[in-house]
Design a protein around this motif. Structure first.
Motif, PDB file in Angstrom:
ATOM      1  N   PRO A  72       0.814  -1.224   0.000  1.00 42.89           N
ATOM      2  CA  PRO A  72       0.000   0.000   0.000  1.00 42.89           C
ATOM      3  C   PRO A  72       0.853   1.283   0.000  1.00 42.89           C
ATOM      4  O   PRO A  72       0.491   2.266  -0.651  1.00 42.89           O
ATOM      5  CB  PRO A  72      -0.827  -0.110   1.279  1.00 42.89           C
ATOM      6  N   GLN A  73       1.978   1.265   0.699  1.00 43.47           N
ATOM      7  CA  GLN A  73       2.857   2.435   0.700  1.00 43.47           C
ATOM      8  C   GLN A  73       3.414   2.698  -0.698  1.00 43.47           C
ATOM      9  O   GLN A  73       3.462   3.845  -1.149  1.00 43.47           O
ATOM     10  CB  GLN A  73       4.022   2.226   1.671  1.00 43.47           C
ATOM     11  N   LEU A  74       3.824   1.628  -1.371  1.00 50.18           N
ATOM     12  CA  LEU A  74       4.360   1.771  -2.727  1.00 50.18           C
ATOM     13  C   LEU A  74       3.292   2.293  -3.684  1.00 50.18           C
ATOM     14  O   LEU A  74       3.553   3.179  -4.495  1.00 50.18           O
ATOM     15  CB  LEU A  74       4.923   0.433  -3.227  1.00 50.18           C
ATOM     16  N   GLN A  75       2.081   1.758  -3.566  1.00 50.83           N
ATOM     17  CA  GLN A  75       0.985   2.203  -4.427  1.00 50.83           C
ATOM     18  C   GLN A  75       0.648   3.668  -4.179  1.00 50.83           C
ATOM     19  O   GLN A  75       0.491   4.443  -5.121  1.00 50.83           O
ATOM     20  CB  GLN A  75      -0.261   1.351  -4.187  1.00 50.83           C
ATOM     21  N   GLU A  76       0.537   4.051  -2.926  1.00 50.15           N
ATOM     22  CA  GLU A  76       0.186   5.434  -2.590  1.00 50.15           C
ATOM     23  C   GLU A  76       1.245   6.413  -3.080  1.00 50.15           C
ATOM     24  O   GLU A  76       0.934   7.557  -3.410  1.00 50.15           O
ATOM     25  CB  GLU A  76      -0.007   5.575  -1.079  1.00 50.15           C
ATOM     26  N   ALA A  77       2.499   5.965  -3.138  1.00 47.42           N
ATOM     27  CA  ALA A  77       3.586   6.829  -3.602  1.00 47.42           C
ATOM     28  C   ALA A  77       3.686   6.854  -5.131  1.00 47.42           C
ATOM     29  O   ALA A  77       4.534   7.551  -5.673  1.00 47.42           O
ATOM     30  CB  ALA A  77       4.913   6.367  -3.004  1.00 47.42           C
ATOM     31  N   GLY A  78       2.847   6.083  -5.805  1.00 43.97           N
ATOM     32  CA  GLY A  78       2.832   6.097  -7.262  1.00 43.97           C
ATOM     33  C   GLY A  78       3.796   5.142  -7.940  1.00 43.97           C
ATOM     34  O   GLY A  78       4.024   5.242  -9.143  1.00 43.97           O
ATOM     35  N   PHE A  79       4.362   4.198  -7.194  1.00 43.23           N
ATOM     36  CA  PHE A  79       5.222   3.190  -7.810  1.00 43.23           C
ATOM     37  C   PHE A  79       4.392   2.367  -8.792  1.00 43.23           C
ATOM     38  O   PHE A  79       3.286   1.943  -8.473  1.00 43.23           O
ATOM     39  CB  PHE A  79       5.780   2.227  -6.756  1.00 43.23           C
ATOM     40  N   GLY A 150      12.815 -10.426  15.350  1.00 39.28           N
ATOM     41  CA  GLY A 150      13.931  -9.634  14.841  1.00 39.28           C
ATOM     42  C   GLY A 150      13.443  -8.244  14.483  1.00 39.28           C
ATOM     43  O   GLY A 150      12.916  -7.517  15.334  1.00 39.28           O
ATOM     44  N   LEU A 151      13.579  -7.874  13.217  1.00 42.60           N
ATOM     45  CA  LEU A 151      13.076  -6.592  12.731  1.00 42.60           C
ATOM     46  C   LEU A 151      11.589  -6.760  12.428  1.00 42.60           C
ATOM     47  O   LEU A 151      11.217  -7.537  11.537  1.00 42.60           O
ATOM     48  CB  LEU A 151      13.841  -6.166  11.475  1.00 42.60           C
ATOM     49  N   ALA A 152      10.746  -6.076  13.167  1.00 42.29           N
ATOM     50  CA  ALA A 152       9.290  -6.200  13.027  1.00 42.29           C
ATOM     51  C   ALA A 152       8.840  -5.821  11.624  1.00 42.29           C
ATOM     52  O   ALA A 152       9.477  -5.004  10.949  1.00 42.29           O
ATOM     53  CB  ALA A 152       8.590  -5.314  14.055  1.00 42.29           C
ATOM     54  N   TYR A 153       7.729  -6.402  11.184  1.00 40.89           N
ATOM     55  CA  TYR A 153       7.212  -6.140   9.839  1.00 40.89           C
ATOM     56  C   TYR A 153       7.008  -4.651   9.581  1.00 40.89           C
ATOM     57  O   TYR A 153       7.359  -4.142   8.520  1.00 40.89           O
ATOM     58  CB  TYR A 153       5.878  -6.861   9.606  1.00 40.89           C
ATOM     59  N   SER A 154       6.428  -3.942  10.537  1.00 35.58           N
ATOM     60  CA  SER A 154       6.150  -2.519  10.320  1.00 35.58           C
ATOM     61  C   SER A 154       7.446  -1.724  10.176  1.00 35.58           C
ATOM     62  O   SER A 154       7.559  -0.848   9.321  1.00 35.58           O
ATOM     63  CB  SER A 154       5.288  -1.948  11.444  1.00 35.58           C
ATOM     64  N   ALA A 155       8.443  -2.026  10.993  1.00 40.70           N
ATOM     65  CA  ALA A 155       9.737  -1.336  10.885  1.00 40.70           C
ATOM     66  C   ALA A 155      10.418  -1.685   9.565  1.00 40.70           C
ATOM     67  O   ALA A 155      10.996  -0.813   8.904  1.00 40.70           O
ATOM     68  CB  ALA A 155      10.628  -1.702  12.068  1.00 40.70           C
ATOM     69  N   ALA A 156      10.341  -2.937   9.164  1.00 37.33           N
ATOM     70  CA  ALA A 156      10.948  -3.358   7.893  1.00 37.33           C
ATOM     71  C   ALA A 156      10.256  -2.682   6.710  1.00 37.33           C
ATOM     72  O   ALA A 156      10.922  -2.203   5.786  1.00 37.33           O
ATOM     73  CB  ALA A 156      10.887  -4.876   7.749  1.00 37.33           C
ATOM     74  N   ALA A 157       8.926  -2.627   6.732  1.00 39.81           N
ATOM     75  CA  ALA A 157       8.184  -1.990   5.639  1.00 39.81           C
ATOM     76  C   ALA A 157       8.533  -0.509   5.549  1.00 39.81           C
ATOM     77  O   ALA A 157       8.737   0.024   4.449  1.00 39.81           O
ATOM     78  CB  ALA A 157       6.679  -2.182   5.833  1.00 39.81           C
ATOM     79  N   THR A 158       8.617   0.173   6.679  1.00 36.76           N
ATOM     80  CA  THR A 158       8.969   1.593   6.698  1.00 36.76           C
ATOM     81  C   THR A 158      10.370   1.814   6.144  1.00 36.76           C
ATOM     82  O   THR A 158      10.605   2.693   5.311  1.00 36.76           O
ATOM     83  CB  THR A 158       8.852   2.154   8.128  1.00 36.76           C
ATOM     84  N   LYS A 159      11.319   1.003   6.605  1.00 39.17           N
ATOM     85  CA  LYS A 159      12.710   1.125   6.147  1.00 39.17           C
ATOM     86  C   LYS A 159      12.813   0.821   4.653  1.00 39.17           C
ATOM     87  O   LYS A 159      13.459   1.557   3.901  1.00 39.17           O
ATOM     88  CB  LYS A 159      13.599   0.181   6.956  1.00 39.17           C
ATOM     89  N   LEU A 160      12.163  -0.247   4.204  1.00 39.84           N
ATOM     90  CA  LEU A 160      12.212  -0.595   2.781  1.00 39.84           C
ATOM     91  C   LEU A 160      11.567   0.483   1.919  1.00 39.84           C
ATOM     92  O   LEU A 160      12.106   0.844   0.874  1.00 39.84           O
ATOM     93  CB  LEU A 160      11.541  -1.949   2.535  1.00 39.84           C
TER      94      LEU A 160
END
Length: 186
Positions: A72-79, A150-160
């Protein structure tokens, strides 16, 4: 969440070959190469590849929860998103051949990392700007140890999301792209 999905395979015919010939895990088999080359895909910014790597358990457990947050983040950013590619008997560099055939600006390879270390189900996320066969690891970035312990999904998604957006904006990845996302929040 609904995307086209296609299956691909590395050159190794079985797990024993995969382990004995790492180079075969970096190359598409001929049928996969022909399939991707013969498809009509719309130009895309990113192709996401789910690769079994050394731990298919990691993909089975962690890829979907991560993608539910990242897509959803990628879509909202227009990727412009390409198909999701499933890759069996795959190593990270297999994404380069896939990305080139699909004419993607970026590849994101989600892959099971080495089992038997601290966690047998750790997910790694490797991305490359301008994927081409023959690139080496200095052309890629990695976010690793994605899992609840380890690295939580939300933190990983934000970083990616931050890193993928920067890779596209700056047209680079690997050692030239530093993760300064923490500097932006502090």
């Amino acid at each position: 969440m609904c995307w086209p999905v296609c299956a691909t395979y590395g050159r190794a015919q079985n797990r024993q070959e995969y382990l004995q010939r790492p180079d075969w895990g970096r190359q598409l088999d001929e049928a996969s190469r022909a399939h991707l080359a013969n498809q009509v895909w719309t130009a895309c910014d990113i192709v996401i590849i789910l690769a079994d790597g050394l731990s298919a358990t990691a993909i089975n457990e962690h890829a979907l929860p991560l993608l539910r947050l990242l897509l959803p983040q990628l879509q909202e950013a227009g990727f412009r998103l390409g198909p999701i590619v499933l890759a069996e008997q795959a190593r990270v560099a297999l994404g380069d051949a896939i990305g080139q055939l699909l004419q993607a600006r970026l590849t994101l390879v989600l892959i099971g990392e080495r089992p038997g270390l601290s966690a047998p189900n750790s997910l790694g996320a490797y991305f490359t700007y301008g994927p081409l066969p023959g690139l080496t690891d200095e052309a890629r970035n990695c976010v690793s140890n994605i899992r609840p312990e380890g690295l939580a999904y939300s933190a990983a998604a934000t970083k990616l999301f931050f890193l993928l957006r920067e890779a596209l904006r700056r047209q680079l990845s690997g050692v030239k792209l530093k993760d300064d996302s923490d500097l932006l929040t502090g």
